[in-house]
Design a protein around this motif. Structure first.
Motif, PDB file in Angstrom:
ATOM      1  N   PRO A 184       5.524   5.972   2.431  1.00 13.35           N
ATOM      2  CA  PRO A 184       5.083   7.191   1.920  1.00 13.35           C
ATOM      3  C   PRO A 184       4.204   7.213   0.893  1.00 13.35           C
ATOM      4  O   PRO A 184       3.208   7.837   0.904  1.00 13.35           O
ATOM      5  N   ARG A 185       4.017   6.224   0.117  1.00  7.76           N
ATOM      6  CA  ARG A 185       3.352   5.922  -0.971  1.00  7.76           C
ATOM      7  C   ARG A 185       1.724   5.427  -0.528  1.00  7.76           C
ATOM      8  O   ARG A 185       0.613   6.136  -0.866  1.00  7.76           O
ATOM      9  N   ALA A 186       1.762   4.762   0.416  1.00  5.42           N
ATOM     10  CA  ALA A 186       0.525   4.004   1.071  1.00  5.42           C
ATOM     11  C   ALA A 186      -0.013   5.419   1.916  1.00  5.42           C
ATOM     12  O   ALA A 186      -1.341   5.607   1.960  1.00  5.42           O
ATOM     13  N   LEU A 187       0.816   6.155   2.519  1.00  7.04           N
ATOM     14  CA  LEU A 187       0.099   7.405   3.321  1.00  7.04           C
ATOM     15  C   LEU A 187      -0.419   8.610   2.448  1.00  7.04           C
ATOM     16  O   LEU A 187      -1.187   9.394   2.665  1.00  7.04           O
ATOM     17  N   GLU A 188       0.222   8.754   1.117  1.00  4.31           N
ATOM     18  CA  GLU A 188      -0.116   9.555   0.041  1.00  4.31           C
ATOM     19  C   GLU A 188      -1.836   9.132  -0.116  1.00  4.31           C
ATOM     20  O   GLU A 188      -2.622  10.108  -0.423  1.00  4.31           O
ATOM     21  N   LEU A 189      -1.829   7.912  -0.415  1.00  2.00           N
ATOM     22  CA  LEU A 189      -3.349   7.332  -0.994  1.00  2.00           C
ATOM     23  C   LEU A 189      -3.945   7.486   0.178  1.00  2.00           C
ATOM     24  O   LEU A 189      -5.422   7.787  -0.121  1.00  2.00           O
ATOM     25  N   TYR A 199      -9.875   4.432   1.368  1.00  2.97           N
ATOM     26  CA  TYR A 199      -9.243   4.815   2.637  1.00  2.97           C
ATOM     27  C   TYR A 199      -9.009   3.615   3.209  1.00  2.97           C
ATOM     28  O   TYR A 199      -7.995   3.263   3.904  1.00  2.97           O
ATOM     29  N   ARG A 200     -10.011   2.622   3.410  1.00  2.60           N
ATOM     30  CA  ARG A 200      -9.690   1.141   4.024  1.00  2.60           C
ATOM     31  C   ARG A 200      -8.545   0.440   3.692  1.00  2.60           C
ATOM     32  O   ARG A 200      -7.698  -0.073   4.298  1.00  2.60           O
ATOM     33  N   LEU A 201      -8.425   0.309   2.130  1.00  5.25           N
ATOM     34  CA  LEU A 201      -7.341  -0.294   1.659  1.00  5.25           C
ATOM     35  C   LEU A 201      -6.085   0.379   1.880  1.00  5.25           C
ATOM     36  O   LEU A 201      -4.863  -0.240   2.234  1.00  5.25           O
ATOM     37  N   ALA A 202      -6.206   1.726   1.697  1.00  7.61           N
ATOM     38  CA  ALA A 202      -4.835   2.525   2.008  1.00  7.61           C
ATOM     39  C   ALA A 202      -4.160   2.354   3.519  1.00  7.61           C
ATOM     40  O   ALA A 202      -3.173   2.163   3.596  1.00  7.61           O
ATOM     41  N   ASP A 203      -5.111   2.510   4.300  1.00  8.75           N
ATOM     42  CA  ASP A 203      -4.970   2.501   5.700  1.00  8.75           C
ATOM     43  C   ASP A 203      -4.382   1.019   6.062  1.00  8.75           C
ATOM     44  O   ASP A 203      -3.259   0.651   6.826  1.00  8.75           O
ATOM     45  N   ARG A 204      -4.776  -0.015   5.539  1.00  6.18           N
ATOM     46  CA  ARG A 204      -4.577  -1.531   5.548  1.00  6.18           C
ATOM     47  C   ARG A 204      -3.099  -1.606   5.064  1.00  6.18           C
ATOM     48  O   ARG A 204      -2.209  -2.109   5.940  1.00  6.18           O
ATOM     49  N   ALA A 205      -2.755  -0.912   3.936  1.00  7.12           N
ATOM     50  CA  ALA A 205      -1.651  -1.026   3.496  1.00  7.12           C
ATOM     51  C   ALA A 205      -0.364  -0.334   4.277  1.00  7.12           C
ATOM     52  O   ALA A 205       0.604  -0.672   4.677  1.00  7.12           O
ATOM     53  N   VAL A 206      -0.768   1.003   4.861  1.00  9.12           N
ATOM     54  CA  VAL A 206       0.081   1.485   5.925  1.00  9.12           C
ATOM     55  C   VAL A 206       0.400   0.684   7.023  1.00  9.12           C
ATOM     56  O   VAL A 206       1.659   0.412   7.487  1.00  9.12           O
ATOM     57  N   GLU A 207      -0.531  -0.154   7.745  1.00  9.30           N
ATOM     58  CA  GLU A 207      -0.412  -0.903   8.610  1.00  9.30           C
ATOM     59  C   GLU A 207       0.397  -2.122   8.345  1.00  9.30           C
ATOM     60  O   GLU A 207       1.416  -2.490   9.020  1.00  9.30           O
ATOM     61  N   LEU A 208       0.168  -2.604   7.310  1.00  9.01           N
ATOM     62  CA  LEU A 208       1.014  -3.628   6.927  1.00  9.01           C
ATOM     63  C   LEU A 208       2.456  -3.451   6.394  1.00  9.01           C
ATOM     64  O   LEU A 208       3.338  -3.980   6.900  1.00  9.01           O
ATOM     65  N   ALA A 209       2.683  -2.309   6.007  1.00 10.33           N
ATOM     66  CA  ALA A 209       4.001  -1.673   5.616  1.00 10.33           C
ATOM     67  C   ALA A 209       4.743  -1.615   7.142  1.00 10.33           C
ATOM     68  O   ALA A 209       6.112  -1.874   7.103  1.00 10.33           O
ATOM     69  N   ALA A 210       4.172  -1.049   7.817  1.00 10.22           N
ATOM     70  CA  ALA A 210       4.802  -0.627   9.151  1.00 10.22           C
ATOM     71  C   ALA A 210       5.044  -2.012  10.083  1.00 10.22           C
ATOM     72  O   ALA A 210       6.077  -1.901  10.573  1.00 10.22           O
ATOM     73  N   ASP A 211       4.163  -2.876  10.001  1.00 17.32           N
ATOM     74  CA  ASP A 211       4.400  -4.200  10.443  1.00 17.32           C
ATOM     75  C   ASP A 211       5.510  -4.984  10.125  1.00 17.32           C
ATOM     76  O   ASP A 211       6.333  -5.576  10.935  1.00 17.32           O
ATOM     77  N   ARG A 212       5.683  -4.809   8.844  1.00 14.68           N
ATOM     78  CA  ARG A 212       6.839  -5.546   8.055  1.00 14.68           C
ATOM     79  C   ARG A 212       8.142  -4.878   8.093  1.00 14.68           C
ATOM     80  O   ARG A 212       9.002  -5.397   7.584  1.00 14.68           O
ATOM     81  N   GLY A 213       8.222  -3.642   8.646  1.00 14.43           N
ATOM     82  CA  GLY A 213       9.327  -2.528   8.358  1.00 14.43           C
ATOM     83  C   GLY A 213       9.627  -2.205   7.127  1.00 14.43           C
ATOM     84  O   GLY A 213      10.671  -1.777   6.829  1.00 14.43           O
ATOM     85  N   GLU A 214       8.611  -2.447   6.023  1.00 13.38           N
ATOM     86  CA  GLU A 214       9.048  -1.976   4.784  1.00 13.38           C
ATOM     87  C   GLU A 214       8.675  -0.470   4.689  1.00 13.38           C
ATOM     88  O   GLU A 214       7.755   0.062   4.047  1.00 13.38           O
ATOM     89  N   VAL A 215       9.679   0.574   5.253  1.00 12.55           N
ATOM     90  CA  VAL A 215       9.573   1.806   5.175  1.00 12.55           C
ATOM     91  C   VAL A 215       9.493   2.364   3.793  1.00 12.55           C
ATOM     92  O   VAL A 215       8.756   3.135   3.800  1.00 12.55           O
TER      93      VAL A 215
END
Length: 919
Positions: free
Chosen positions: A604-609, A584-600
């Motif tokens: 979806p993959r990060a939110l799935e995990l 959870y911690r890693l996936a949530d960090r991926a969600v935040e990082l993708a959002a911050d970088r605008g890598e839309v």
């Protein structure tokens, strides 16, 4: 059929059927279908005499010209009016105007004339484009509209906005949603509809505007319609929508048009926009400088605001509420006007440090090759740049380049940025221009990687695999980082389509790319693939340590070294070795990082995990929210395959809480994405099997879950089947097919035994209890072991399921007193979680165990939301507000707020009364 306008059509039919007089103002942007709805009213108002007119720009300065055209067919009845009304009306329609003090008299004269005409039957009066014609007619008709109830007259008006139409019922014509947009496009041309990506791209381009959709469908070439040629970037300027905007703009003063074009060209989307927000905002400082250089000011834009094209924002800013309006302002301007405006904006940006924006304006004003400017554009793009803007800059740099190799490289990089921004249609269009570049070149390899990634997320995973493997091979020596990413994506494609036997090839290629001294992110990816390969072949002794090492690598990645791809890879590893909190911690960090970088594209993959880890942690509501967010982003970004996974997970989560309607609805939404053998199909089958289990269709549930994979062949969704094994064992045990259950449980046990997860071991013990002889000491021993292993602070649903099954086992063994404690705890948890069907099963078992159990007052259940009901049950069971907050992951203040609302809705004042209200 008017797509997406069913509510408006119903309202029009209701007005036409009503005996009393009524008025309605339909307002919306150009192309929203106002005139089409008036034509619909004309067709359905056959029992009424029709008076129809439209506001004309040429007559805007002629007072009451529109009124004269509207009333002309009935003016012969003017003699029946009182003398004063007759004279005022005659002067108005003769072009002599009407004094302010006679406005009310004139409105009564018009009402009287309509009443006289209605003697022969009810009337339908329509005025299209009320705000385009003369203002006196618009004012008068709004006066008349407020005074119709005593007459058999329906008055339908249309305008761009409801400004100045107070107290008249109005309906704003909203953009069409995606299904209606797709249906309109598909119905516009004969033959089969275009592919899904084309429909999605056109729908996004039109932003739900019906006229834009029609113009696009009519103007596309056959190749564009079939998806083999790039789509346009704006609706055609010479289409119906373009003509409407040219007409609207022509009515504005010249200085307003110039200022509006500057604002349109200076406007950009917010740096990290919500995909549902289409507001484009012009930088106030740059716009102000450019306006001063042109001899204008913000005041020149006031008529554009009155026309609904822009809105002023504080301080001194200008926003386009509709991105389509901004695009049409630019598209309908002349080439010369656009060039001059871009040069003004570039000059306004001199010395501001906005290198990229200045270079973009200069590039837009430049024709032909300009290598120096192309280099300036490319150099101005960095990791901080908005992905969509970066794509525009590099695409333009490619056009200005005189070196074909450099141009192709920039084109591919532009496509990558467009894909990251969530615009696969644009990415495909950019890649189309480099279709002839050999895959064996660095640029060709990167293009092939991007094609494969887009096919994986948006189309067919089997079709993506050759692209990804080819890209990995081409990039292995030239760009090892991209080659590693290509192989990770290839592994995802293999697992998505259920061909796990092919993962060995991916692992072999990845091992060949591994190097001593690799940076942590590269070590993470190579370790991940090796661990997944070992796990898929059942070698948990080898795979487990590798996957745990990948999790450690992920946790140790610094902010500078972390990427969403590396973090999602580490989250996958965490799920496979059942370290759910770390996953959870890693996936949530991926969600935040993708959002911050605008890598839309990576969201979806990060939110799935993240949703999957939340499921295992027992946070079902949080998992549902993650899936809903993932589904929204996936759909907005054209990722059909990713959307299918989220729909499948939503179906499973709804089935877990026994919500049949929601689960079946999500399964139905999958459509052709749920290809047999794919992950969305497996998730849908898992959800349907859970519903079968709830309804005691044990044979059906067991058959569905057993068919998910064929152990030993490497085919099918092995990982999904392993996750669903506790349900498979339960169904097969009830159906008496213990051999099938033991075979599945053996696979689950080998995995669970390799993890340190108490939950997985608890589920294993529960499965063994179900397969032990009924009423035996062995069954009881396994059930008690399961309960001792279940975490107390997580996965409470699974603990409650174990309590229910153990209670049922004890009751069947004629030990009702011991059964009741387990059944009470199960029932309470199910009620708190909103799992009504499981709560009912617990109630049935309690009654069978000799306990009289009340049911919650149906009024209480009806009056409270799901969240409020769970708070109420916890409080009624004796929990303090602080304990409720801890159990539900809420703040104490939020619990207090819920409790006040609960008391108010139920009309009670104490916890004692709450206990009685909930049974």
């Amino acid at each position: 059929m008017l797509r997406g306008r069913q509510a408006e059509c119903r309202e029009i039919r209701s007005l036409l059927a009503a005996p009393a007089g009524k008025a309605l103002l339909l307002h919306g942007e150009p192309g929203s279908g106002r005139s089409t709805l008036l034509a619909y009213a004309h067709r359905h108002g056959r029992g009424r005499r029709l008076l129809a007119a439209a506001g004309l720009p040429d007559e805007a300065m002629l007072p009451y010209a529109g009124l004269q055209r509207l009333l002309d067919p009935v003016l012969d009845g003017i003699g029946a009016l009182p003398e004063r009304q007759r004279e005022v009306l005659r002067r108005a329609v003769a072009g002599e105007g009407c004094r302010d003090q006679d406005q009310l008299v004139l409105s009564h004269a018009v009402l009287g004339l309509l009443a006289e005409a209605a003697h022969d039957g009810p009337l339908l009066c329509t005025m299209d484009d009320l705000d385009v014609g003369d203002a006196p007619t618009a004012r008068l008709l709004t006066l008349v509209a407020r005074r119709l109830p005593q007459l058999p007259v329906v008055l339908l008006l249309t305008a761009g906005s409801d400004r100045g139409a107070d107290a008249i019922p109005g309906r704003r014509l909203l953009p069409l949603d995606e299904p209606d947009s797709h249906a309109l496009l598909a119905a516009r041309r004969p033959g089969p509809p275009p592919p899904g990506p084309v429909l999605a791209g056109l729908s996004a381009l039109a932003a739900g505007n019906p006229r834009a959709l029609v113009d696009l469908a009519d103007s596309l070439t056959h190749g564009q319609w079939r998806g083999v040629e790039p789509l346009p970037t704006t609706p055609p300027a010479d289409g119906g929508l373009g003509r409407a905007y040219r007409g609207l703009l022509s009515r504005l003063p010249g200085e307003t048009r110039r200022a509006l074009l500057l604002a349109a060209l200076a406007a950009t989307a917010p740096a990290a926009p919500d995909l549902a927000d289409h507001t484009d905002v012009a930088d106030p400082v740059t716009l102000s400088r450019a306006l001063r250089a042109a001899g204008d000011s913000l005041a020149a834009l006031a008529p554009a605001e009155a026309a609904g094209l822009i809105r002023f924002t504080a301080p001194g800013g200008v926003a386009f509420p509709r991105s389509l309006a901004r695009a049409m302002v630019e598209a309908t301007a002349s080439v010369t006007a656009r060039r001059d405006a871009h040069l003004l904006l570039a000059a306004a940006l001199d010395g501001t440090g906005a290198r990229l924006r200045r270079a973009l304006h200069l590039a837009a004003a430049t024709d032909g090759p300009a290598p120096a400017l192309a280099t300036e554009l490319a150099d101005a793009v960095d990791d901080r740049a908005d992905r969509s803007t970066a794509a525009t800059a590099l695409a333009r740099a490619a056009e200005l380049s005189d070196d074909p190799v450099l141009a192709a490289s920039r084109q591919v990089t532009a496509a990558r940025y467009a894909w990251q921004a969530g615009d696969p249609g644009r990415a495909r269009a950019l890649l189309h221009r480099v279709a002839d570049v050999p895959v064996t070149s660095p640029t060709g390899g990167l293009a092939e990687l991007l094609r494969g990634e887009m096919r994986l997320r948006c189309g067919s995973a089997p079709a993506a695999l050759p692209n990804l493997l080819a890209a990995a091979g081409a990039l292995a020596e030239m760009d090892r980082e991209s080659a590693l990413v290509a192989l990770v994506r290839a592994g995802e494609a293999v697992c998505f389509c259920g061909d796990q036997y092919r993962y060995a090839e991916v692992a072999r290629r990845m091992a060949a790319l591994r190097r001593d001294g690799d940076p942590p992110w590269a070590d993470l990816l190579t370790t991940l693939v090796a661990g997944v390969a070992a796990t898929l072949r059942g070698d948990h002794a080898h795979g487990g340590p590798l996957l745990r090492r990948a999790v450690v690598f992920g946790d140790r990645l610094t902010s500078a070294a972390a990427t969403p791809t590396a973090l999602t890879g580490a989250a996958v590893a965490g799920l496979l070795v059942a370290v759910d909190a770390a996953a959870y911690r890693l996936a949530d960090r991926a969600v935040e990082l993708a959002a911050d970088r605008g890598e839309v594209s990576l969201l979806p993959r990060a939110l799935e995990l993240r949703a999957m880890s939340e499921y295992w942690l027992g946070r079902h509501e949080a998992a549902t929210q993650s899936c809903r967010e993932g589904l929204r982003v996936a759909r907005a970004a054209g990722q059909r395959s990713s959307a299918g996974v989220h729909l499948g997970l939503l179906a499973v989560l709804a089935a877990v809480r026994s919500d049949h309607d929601a689960s079946l609805g999500h399964v139905a939404e999958l459509g052709d994405v749920a290809v047999p053998g794919s992950r969305p199909h497996a998730l849908a089958e898992w959800a349907l099997a859970l519903l079968d289990l709830v309804d005691a269709r044990y044979a059906d549930a067991a058959d569905r879950l057993a068919a998910l994979a064929r152990p030993g062949t490497g085919r099918g969704q092995v990982l999904v089947q392993v996750m669903a094994t506790p349900h498979l064992v339960e169904a097969a045990a009830h159906d008496g097919r213990h051999a099938r259950a033991r075979a599945a449980l053996a696979v689950f046990d080998r995995w669970a035994g390799s993890t340190a997860s108490p939950l997985r071991r608890a589920l294993s013990a529960r499965c063994h209890a179900l397969l032990a002889p009924r009423g035996s000491a062995e069954a009881e021993r396994y059930f008690r072991a399961a309960l001792s292993l279940h975490p107390c602070d997580a996965a409470t649903f699974e603990r409650a399921r174990t309590e229910l099954l153990f209670g049922r086992e004890l009751r069947h063994a004629r030990r009702p007193r011991e059964a009741r404690g387990h059944l009470h705890r199960a029932r309470q948890t199910f009620i708190l979680l909103g799992a009504e069907a499981w709560a009912r099963q617990s109630t049935v078992e309690l009654r069978a165990a000799g306990e009289s159990v009340g049911t919650p007052d149906p009024d209480a259940v009806r009056l409270l939301t799901g969240q409020q009901l769970r708070v109420a049950h916890l409080v009624a069971s004796g929990a303090t507000n602080q304990e409720v907050a801890r159990q539900m992951f809420l703040s104490t203040r939020t619990v207090d707020h819920h409790l006040r609302n609960i008391y108010h809705r139920l009309g009670i004042r104490s916890r004692t009364e709450l206990v009685r209200a909930l049974g």
